[in-house]
Design a protein around this motif. Structure first.
Motif, short mmCIF file in Angstrom:
data_model
loop_
_atom_site.label_atom_id
_atom_site.label_comp_id
_atom_site.label_asym_id
_atom_site.label_seq_id
_atom_site.Cartn_x
_atom_site.Cartn_y
_atom_site.Cartn_z
N GLN A 49 0.79 -1.21 -0.05
CA GLN A 49 0.04 0.04 0.22
C GLN A 49 0.77 1.23 -0.09
OE1 GLN A 49 -3.13 0.26 -0.41
NE2 GLN A 49 -3.19 2.36 -0.34
N ARG A 50 1.81 1.25 0.79
CA ARG A 50 2.97 2.25 0.91
C ARG A 50 3.64 2.54 -0.52
NH1 ARG A 50 6.82 0.71 4.40
NH2 ARG A 50 5.13 0.51 5.91
N ARG A 51 4.07 1.46 -1.00
CA ARG A 51 4.44 1.50 -2.54
C ARG A 51 3.48 2.23 -3.26
NH1 ARG A 51 7.77 -4.18 -2.28
NH2 ARG A 51 9.45 -3.43 -1.04
N LEU A 52 2.16 1.68 -3.52
CA LEU A 52 1.43 2.12 -4.46
C LEU A 52 1.03 3.60 -4.15
CD1 LEU A 52 -0.95 1.48 -6.45
CD2 LEU A 52 -2.53 0.95 -4.50
N GLU A 53 0.91 4.00 -2.90
CA GLU A 53 0.74 5.73 -2.68
C GLU A 53 1.94 6.45 -3.32
OE1 GLU A 53 0.29 5.90 1.60
OE2 GLU A 53 -1.86 4.99 1.26
#
Length: 58
Positions: free
Chosen positions: A38-42
């Protein structure tokens, strides 16, 4: 975000009900992976927004 919260809640429930240490460790690692993804997607979305809004590229 809603899907991530649901998934993390499910993993927490599974971890609490698991009897084997290996299962609990697996669910904990899987939850950490979900958070990192999720952090990488953001970050990728932010990078894309930044590249698209550079006035020099218009």
């Amino acid at each position: 975000m809603e899907d991530e919260k649901w998934l993390l809640d499910q993993l927490a429930t599974l971890s609490k009900t698991a009897t084997a240490y290996q299962d609990r460790a697996f669910y904990a690692a899987l939850a950490e992976m979900v958070k990192q993804q999720q952090r990488r997607l953001e970050q990728a979305q932010g990078e894309l927004d930044g590249r698209l809004w550079q006035p020099a590229n218009w």
